[in-house]
Design a protein around this motif. Structure first.
Motif, PDB file in Angstrom:
ATOM      1  N   TYR A 282      -2.133 -10.980   0.659  1.00  0.00           N
ATOM      2  CA  TYR A 282      -1.215  -9.564   0.054  1.00  0.00           C
ATOM      3  C   TYR A 282       0.924  -9.431  -0.467  1.00  0.00           C
ATOM      4  CZ  TYR A 282       0.972  -5.314   2.620  1.00  0.00           C
ATOM      5  OH  TYR A 282       1.620  -4.493   2.548  1.00  0.00           O
ATOM      6  N   ARG A 334      -0.413  13.666  -1.110  1.00  0.00           N
ATOM      7  CA  ARG A 334       0.144  12.577  -0.658  1.00  0.00           C
ATOM      8  C   ARG A 334       1.902  12.920  -1.278  1.00  0.00           C
ATOM      9  NH1 ARG A 334      -1.908   7.784   2.811  1.00  0.00           N
ATOM     10  NH2 ARG A 334      -2.798   8.812   4.525  1.00  0.00           N
ATOM     11  N   LEU A 343       4.993   3.048  -0.152  1.00  0.00           N
ATOM     12  CA  LEU A 343       3.987   3.149  -0.112  1.00  0.00           C
ATOM     13  C   LEU A 343       2.943   3.497  -0.661  1.00  0.00           C
ATOM     14  CD1 LEU A 343       6.435   4.392   3.209  1.00  0.00           C
ATOM     15  CD2 LEU A 343       5.177   1.877   2.423  1.00  0.00           C
ATOM     16  N   GLN A 344       2.971   4.470  -0.423  1.00  0.00           N
ATOM     17  CA  GLN A 344       1.585   5.177  -1.244  1.00  0.00           C
ATOM     18  C   GLN A 344       0.892   4.054  -1.835  1.00  0.00           C
ATOM     19  OE1 GLN A 344       0.559   7.928   0.285  1.00  0.00           O
ATOM     20  NE2 GLN A 344       2.285   8.651   1.225  1.00  0.00           N
ATOM     21  N   CYS A 350      -3.874  -1.684  -1.125  1.00  0.00           N
ATOM     22  CA  CYS A 350      -4.207  -2.398   0.028  1.00  0.00           C
ATOM     23  C   CYS A 350      -5.878  -1.917  -0.054  1.00  0.00           C
ATOM     24  CB  CYS A 350      -4.060  -1.613   1.207  1.00  0.00           C
ATOM     25  SG  CYS A 350      -2.447  -2.739   1.529  1.00  0.00           S
ATOM     26  N   GLN A 354      -9.361  -4.255  -0.313  1.00  0.00           N
ATOM     27  CA  GLN A 354     -10.748  -4.678   0.688  1.00  0.00           C
ATOM     28  C   GLN A 354     -11.696  -4.562   0.003  1.00  0.00           C
ATOM     29  OE1 GLN A 354      -9.310  -1.261   3.259  1.00  0.00           O
ATOM     30  NE2 GLN A 354      -8.485  -3.714   4.774  1.00  0.00           N
TER      31      GLN A 354
ATOM     32  N   ASN B 289      12.270   6.928   4.269  1.00  0.00           N
ATOM     33  CA  ASN B 289      12.058   6.524   3.017  1.00  0.00           C
ATOM     34  C   ASN B 289      12.646   4.921   3.317  1.00  0.00           C
ATOM     35  OD1 ASN B 289      13.734   7.267   1.387  1.00  0.00           O
ATOM     36  ND2 ASN B 289      12.328   7.178  -0.623  1.00  0.00           N
ATOM     37  N   PHE B 292      11.080   3.100   6.573  1.00  0.00           N
ATOM     38  CA  PHE B 292      10.388   3.002   6.749  1.00  0.00           C
ATOM     39  C   PHE B 292       9.624   1.438   5.864  1.00  0.00           C
ATOM     40  CE2 PHE B 292       8.001   7.510   8.211  1.00  0.00           C
ATOM     41  CZ  PHE B 292       6.835   6.388   9.150  1.00  0.00           C
ATOM     42  N   GLN B 293      10.246   1.803   4.826  1.00  0.00           N
ATOM     43  CA  GLN B 293      10.067   0.605   3.764  1.00  0.00           C
ATOM     44  C   GLN B 293      10.547  -0.803   4.520  1.00  0.00           C
ATOM     45  OE1 GLN B 293      11.282   0.722  -0.675  1.00  0.00           O
ATOM     46  NE2 GLN B 293      10.466   2.096  -1.047  1.00  0.00           N
ATOM     47  N   LEU B 296       8.123  -2.140   6.877  1.00  0.00           N
ATOM     48  CA  LEU B 296       6.671  -2.097   6.830  1.00  0.00           C
ATOM     49  C   LEU B 296       6.935  -3.535   6.278  1.00  0.00           C
ATOM     50  CD1 LEU B 296       3.530  -1.977   6.199  1.00  0.00           C
ATOM     51  CD2 LEU B 296       4.627  -0.566   3.474  1.00  0.00           C
ATOM     52  N   ARG B 297       7.842  -3.478   5.727  1.00  0.00           N
ATOM     53  CA  ARG B 297       8.408  -5.100   4.880  1.00  0.00           C
ATOM     54  C   ARG B 297       8.010  -6.350   5.944  1.00  0.00           C
ATOM     55  NH1 ARG B 297       9.018  -4.433  -0.808  1.00  0.00           N
ATOM     56  NH2 ARG B 297      10.125  -2.652  -1.310  1.00  0.00           N
ATOM     57  N   ILE B 300       5.249  -6.576   7.993  1.00  0.00           N
ATOM     58  CA  ILE B 300       3.970  -7.337   7.276  1.00  0.00           C
ATOM     59  C   ILE B 300       4.425  -9.232   7.550  1.00  0.00           C
ATOM     60  CG2 ILE B 300       3.273  -7.355   4.786  1.00  0.00           C
ATOM     61  CD1 ILE B 300       2.170  -5.578   5.807  1.00  0.00           C
ATOM     62  N   LYS B 308      -2.403  -6.401   7.872  1.00  0.00           N
ATOM     63  CA  LYS B 308      -1.478  -6.229   6.758  1.00  0.00           C
ATOM     64  C   LYS B 308      -2.333  -4.789   5.729  1.00  0.00           C
ATOM     65  CE  LYS B 308       0.460 -10.358   5.704  1.00  0.00           C
ATOM     66  NZ  LYS B 308       0.751 -11.380   4.915  1.00  0.00           N
ATOM     67  N   ALA B 309      -3.330  -4.748   5.452  1.00  0.00           N
ATOM     68  CA  ALA B 309      -3.795  -3.532   5.642  1.00  0.00           C
ATOM     69  C   ALA B 309      -3.946  -1.729   6.250  1.00  0.00           C
ATOM     70  CB  ALA B 309      -5.438  -3.500   4.846  1.00  0.00           C
ATOM     71  N   THR B 312      -0.271  -1.023   6.109  1.00  0.00           N
ATOM     72  CA  THR B 312       0.310  -0.528   4.724  1.00  0.00           C
ATOM     73  C   THR B 312      -0.187   0.723   5.275  1.00  0.00           C
ATOM     74  OG1 THR B 312      -0.024  -2.225   4.275  1.00  0.00           O
ATOM     75  CG2 THR B 312       0.376   0.225   2.856  1.00  0.00           C
ATOM     76  N   ALA B 315       1.966   3.226   8.364  1.00  0.00           N
ATOM     77  CA  ALA B 315       3.090   3.385   7.036  1.00  0.00           C
ATOM     78  C   ALA B 315       2.958   4.619   6.550  1.00  0.00           C
ATOM     79  CB  ALA B 315       3.861   2.384   6.530  1.00  0.00           C
ATOM     80  N   ALA B 316       1.669   4.861   5.634  1.00  0.00           N
ATOM     81  CA  ALA B 316       1.577   6.002   3.973  1.00  0.00           C
ATOM     82  C   ALA B 316       1.328   7.020   4.423  1.00  0.00           C
ATOM     83  CB  ALA B 316       0.696   4.899   3.375  1.00  0.00           C
TER      84      ALA B 316
END
Lengths: 358, 355
Positions: A282, A334, A343-344, A350, A354, B289, B292-293, B296-297, B300, B308-309, B312, B315-316
């Protein structure tokens, strides 16, 4: 004094007439460079590329057949506006064009009030069937509603009865990208024409002829790159060509220059992203995406191109590809609604990670 | 006494520190006489604005630096009066239409129309067009962007438009196809280091290379931030030492502690405390934003690989919904709550495995 006026610096009156006047006046436009899209707009209907049905119908009306209300729809850059402008110019000639044609588009105020006042008033008066010099011309006026899909529904509804009542004096031409955004009563009052995206051959022919006239030095790969990025949109191809020609002024235009100007993401970055996903770490992925974003590429463009990569990726099974593609669709949606790019892209990566490491 | 970022901002295209080839191209563009509409894109702090200002100077000469602030009022269709302040010189006009929210279409059209309807008085030795600079073009509503389409073509003879945007994703294709897109990538860490050292040399300070590198990493390739941090470091303690701590902006430290609070305890009570802190951030106008970023950072780093996935994804998901909704706090809180639930479940499962 006379020479001063002739340069057209102050006389904006000539340009008010729908831009048609300025196209042909030689002295005024020679020193002000024009965008090539305007310069090479077809001047006659027969010059319009590829759209055979509509050209056939319109040429018949030139010879006196009835002129129906028209609805043109199709993707951008396929010649919708060019066709109707060329037709109008041929029907009325340069002098009458300003009086007989009313062109409204999304940048003009176009609510219900304007439809009621401006269009109705314009449509009310009838016109003679001869030009001032005695030669015949059609006895109707033309209202062009460009980008009609951005009109409000109320305004469209107001147009219905106006269209029928003034059918003796006025014809309407609606132009839009998505026919589904035009209300049903309007579409049923018009004859519809779909404009297809232009084929590769015709794009190449047009681009080459422009290159020859403008003395642009371009390689064969450059041309095919232009065609590839334009996706059948001739306007985009010509704008891109002009931009590259300006930046490279005189030197030969190569493939990479074209990709650079259109904001396409180089393949190395895309491969890098997929490899970072495949590594399963990651932190590595996060650092890579940070770098990618810092390069300033648009996330929507990345999604578009990563999609092509995913489809051809060998390490994924079909089910996994489907899952990733669905994620791409979600992320794109989005983004369109204002989601944050980092983020997107992380979310998509991710999902890809996976699937790749499973 | 001005800040270093203003003091050492390059004023000419030839003086730019990086992307020199691009600067060369822009210069050719100006010399060619045929100047298109421009769309300048790049992450923040990459030097978009610097390039635009340098470009204007190249076009019109030093006259562009005499700026004045004007307050203009525009009347909307519903007779509402809007006030907007613009920065203008004799040759150009700079406007940030996102100040007026949803009425930006009227503002853009009115401003361009008034500017473009008059020609340059003295065309000898001057360009016969003026320039409108629209910053934060990606924040324009779709309506305004559609309105811009035809305006751009119609006033081509008297007016050029330069759009500045962080990303082209939110600029409609019709605008993109009418502009020459200039992408300005962020400077690399090495470039930042050399710029910082140049500045310090001019200030006759001695900047150790380790500290410069540390600043470059912390700035995340944002040159403006790097220079501000560097100046802050100087104020904190001079002479520089290579082991000196680079202080982050207050709100980032605040966000970090908030994230730590979330990780250390998951309970309704803690959620309530976090909520207060989020309100604090929002009331200080930290963009959502960025919150959020940042969250998240930080989060994580404290969770296991498989989570983690999932985090993420959360968050998105919530950041997107925030853009659709009208109140930011609900969505931020929803994200924190769902993270807590996820994390607690994960911890409890691990506990159960142990016994």
């Amino acid at each position: 004094m006379h020479a001063f006026l002739k340069t057209g610096k102050l006389g904006s009156g000539g340009k008010g007439a729908g831009g048609s006047g300025s196209l042909k006046t030689g002295t005024g436009s020679a020193n002000t460079p024009k965008p090539w899209v305007e310069k090479y707009r077809p001047k006659k209907i027969s010059d319009v590329a590829e759209q055979d049905d509509v050209v056939a119908v319109l040429s018949k009306t030139m010879n006196g057949a009835d002129f129906p209300n028209l609805l043109f729809y199709g993707p951008p850059g396929t010649g919708k506006t060019s066709t109707i402008l060329a037709a109008a110019r041929e029907l009325y000639g340069k002098d009458l064009f300003g009086q007989r044609v009313l062109e409204l588009n999304a940048s003009d105020e176009r609510g219900i009030q304007v439809i009621r006042d401006k269009v109705k008033n314009f449509a009310q008066n009838s016109v003679s069937s001869t030009k001032p010099d005695g030669s015949p011309c059609p006895s109707f006026k033309l209202v062009i509603l460009d980008e009609a899909d951005s009109m409000t529904h109320a305004a469209q509804a107001a147009l219905r009865r106006t269209m029928e009542k003034s059918s003796r004096t006025t014809r309407f031409c609606l132009i839009c990208n998505y026919v589904s955004r035009i209300i049903e009563p309007l579409t049923s009052r018009c004859s519809k024409f779909r404009f297809r995206p232009l084929g590769v051959a015709i794009l190449e022919e047009r681009l080459r002829s422009i290159c020859n006239t403008e003395n642009v030095n371009i390689s064969d790969e450059g041309i095919s790159a232009l065609i590839e990025v334009s996706e059948g949109d001739l306007r985009r191809a010509i704008t891109a060509l002009q931009s590259v020609a300006r930046l490279q002024s005189g030197r030969e235009i190569k493939e990479e220059h074209v990709y650079d100007i259109t904001g396409a993401v180089p393949q190395t970055w895309l491969r890098g992203l997929i490899e970072a996903c495949a590594s399963g770490s990651y932190d590595k992925l996060s650092a890579f995406v940070d770098d990618l974003m810092a390069e300033g590429y648009a996330a929507a463009q990345i999604l578009l191109q990563i999609h092509d990569c995913i489809v051809e990726e060998d390490n994924l099974r079909d089910v996994q590809k489907a899952a990733v593609c669905e994620k791409i669709a979600v992320c794109d949606h989005r983004l369109l609604e204002g989601g944050d790019e980092y983020l997107q892209i992380m979310d998509l990566s991710c999902c890809l990670m996976q699937n790749l490491t499973k | 006494m001005s800040l270093w970022i203003d003091k050492y901002r390059p004023k000419e295209l030839s003086k730019l520190d990086y992307h020199t080839e691009q600067a060369q191209h822009l210069k050719q563009l100006v010399d060619g006489g045929d100047f298109p509409h421009l769309l300048v894109t790049g992450p923040s702090g990459a030097g978009k604005k610097t390039r635009v200002v340098a470009l204007l100077r190249q076009l019109y000469g030093p006259g562009t630096e005499k700026l004045r602030i004007e307050h203009q009022s525009v009347l909307t269709a519903s007779k509402k009066k809007l006030e907007i302040s613009t920065v203008a010189s004799n040759y150009h006009l700079e406007v940030n239409p996102s100040d007026v929210g949803i009425h930006d279409r009227v503002v853009v059209q009115e401003l361009i129309k008034t500017l473009a309807s008059s020609h340059q008085l003295d065309t000898v030795g001057q360009r016969d067009f003026k320039v409108v600079v629209i910053v934060e073009a990606d924040k324009l509503t779709k309506d305004a962007q559609h309105g811009l389409r035809r305006t751009m073509e119609k006033y081509m003879s008297t007016c050029r438009i330069i759009l500045c945007a962080n990303s082209t994703s939110k600029v409609i294709p019709a605008i993109r196809s009418r502009c020459l897109v200039v992408r300005v990538p962020a400077p690399t860490n090495e470039q930042i280091v050399s710029i910082l050292q140049n500045i310090c040399k001019k200030e006759s300070l001695n900047l150790p290379i380790q500290l410069a590198e540390k600043i470059a990493v912390k700035s995340r390739r944002n040159l403006r931030r790097a220079i501000l941090m560097c100046e802050a470091c100087k104020v904190e303690s001079y002479p520089f030492s290579s082991t000196q701590e680079v202080s982050l902006p207050d709100w980032e430290v605040f966000l970090r502690t908030t994230a730590n609070m979330i990780v250390s305890e998951q309970s309704p009570n803690r959620l309530f405390e976090v909520r207060g802190r989020l309100y604090e951030l929002l009331s200080h106008c930290v963009p959502t934003n960025a919150i959020f970023q940042g969250l998240l950072r930080e989060l994580i780093q404290n969770v296991d690989g498989e989570l983690k996935a999932e985090v993420t994804r959360l968050a998105a998901y919530h950041e997107h919904r925030l853009n659709l909704g009208s109140k930011a706090i609900y969505h931020l809180e929803a994200f924190v709550a769902s993270f807590m639930a996820l994390y607690k479940k994960f911890l409890e499962e691990n506990m159960a495995d142990m016994f």
